[in-house]
Design an enzyme around this catalytic site. Sequence first.
Site, PDB file in Angstrom:
ATOM      1  N   CYS A   1       0.799  -1.232   0.000  1.00 39.47           N
ATOM      2  CA  CYS A   1       0.000   0.000   0.000  1.00 39.47           C
ATOM      3  C   CYS A   1       0.832   1.282   0.000  1.00 39.47           C
ATOM      4  O   CYS A   1       0.270   2.378  -0.074  1.00 39.47           O
ATOM      5  CB  CYS A   1      -0.953  -0.014   1.189  1.00 39.47           C
TER       6      CYS A   1
ATOM      7  N   HIS B   1      -2.806   7.893   6.393  1.00 35.81           N
ATOM      8  CA  HIS B   1      -3.071   6.621   5.704  1.00 35.81           C
ATOM      9  C   HIS B   1      -4.482   6.150   6.068  1.00 35.81           C
ATOM     10  O   HIS B   1      -5.256   5.776   5.197  1.00 35.81           O
ATOM     11  CB  HIS B   1      -2.016   5.597   6.092  1.00 35.81           C
TER      12      HIS B   1
ATOM     13  N   HIS C   1      -9.838   1.900   0.103  1.00 40.03           N
ATOM     14  CA  HIS C   1      -8.383   1.727   0.118  1.00 40.03           C
ATOM     15  C   HIS C   1      -7.980   1.143  -1.226  1.00 40.03           C
ATOM     16  O   HIS C   1      -8.272  -0.007  -1.535  1.00 40.03           O
ATOM     17  CB  HIS C   1      -7.973   0.803   1.259  1.00 40.03           C
TER      18      HIS C   1
END
Length: 394
Positions: free
Chosen positions: A157, A290, A325
């Site tokens: 990620c 995040h 996400h």
Amino acid sequence: MARVGITGMGIISAIGDNVQENWLSLKAGKTGIKRIKHLPTQHANEIFVGEIDKTNIQLVNHLNVSTSEPWTRTALLGIWAAREAVAQAGGVEEGRVGLISATSVGGMDTTEKYFLDYPNRPELTPYILTHDPGHSSHVIAEDLGIKGYVTTISTACSSAANTILLGAKLIAAGELDSVVVGGTDALSKFTINGFKTLMILSDEHNTPFDQNRKGLNLGEAAAYLVLESQEMIQRHGKKVLGYVSGYGNANDAYHQTASSENGEGATLAMKKALETAGLNPTEIDYINVHGTATANNDLSEGRALFRIFGENTPDFSSTKPYTGHTLAAAGAIEAVFSLLALQNGWMYPNLNFKQGMEEIPLRPLLEGRSKELKHVLSNSFGFGGNCSTLIFSR
């Protein structure tokens, strides 16, 4: 470090087909999280996702690419966003040009469909070659006419954030004049089933930094930036959208999928980014966290924020309640959002938040707010402890 300017950006996500549409959705607090529509999965009625409401055929037709090629959704989304970025930059044909692209899904959104059919259907064999993460990078480079430096980063990620970091370092070192950086990932059964197995998918809209957060919503998206040297910008009189002023990467090597409990990697990444930017923590005006809404990430990141900024932590929010996400693309998606925040003097609300976390005193921004922004910090943390922080400056 040498100033690295951003002259173009492009994006496609669950909240818009281009930069302007994404900005309008962010400004309006409009989420793109819905039930899954296009990807067949037995979990369709159990989870929410940030899905782009276009079929692969619609993407192919819009992009006007050859229908005889073995296209993956990851590559098509990447071409869509990269074209917008390069168009805004006025092209990248001159000088030493590169492409650094990120993906974690690679071509598996397509190859997983045919896995059981390859032995009996030879016409499907070309799709096997699309599985490699590097395939989408070369397809995007070919579409853009980039024949120089082309590489792929896959650090989960934090992948797209690391493309921006590497691109900025190559320009600052005088190795490239212009570089297209960013990432692309499509939804796939593999990632849905994988995150389901990890038990970190939410059956509701994700709630970053909330005490009762239940997990993340997966999303699909692509975003790219064009980074250029000052010499190239001045030679062609290009408009600068912002600067990559700081970056840091650190790996706490704590666990295969979890962040360290005290946010060690995140703390080191933010510290390094501030050092390369030559900034004090008090000079950061807004943080795009995040913020995945998993129990582990938000606590780890929150502790890291408190270690760096203390009680004077700047306004912060997660934009994953808008897009989901988007895995390897997340760092580039949120780079675009950070630049839009700088350009428009606007900080985004952290949607769905109700109750603060008991372990830390920090609370995200709950309402959109105007503010003169000079420096925005953006965090992206990947599995395996690969943590990256970027700082964008006006």
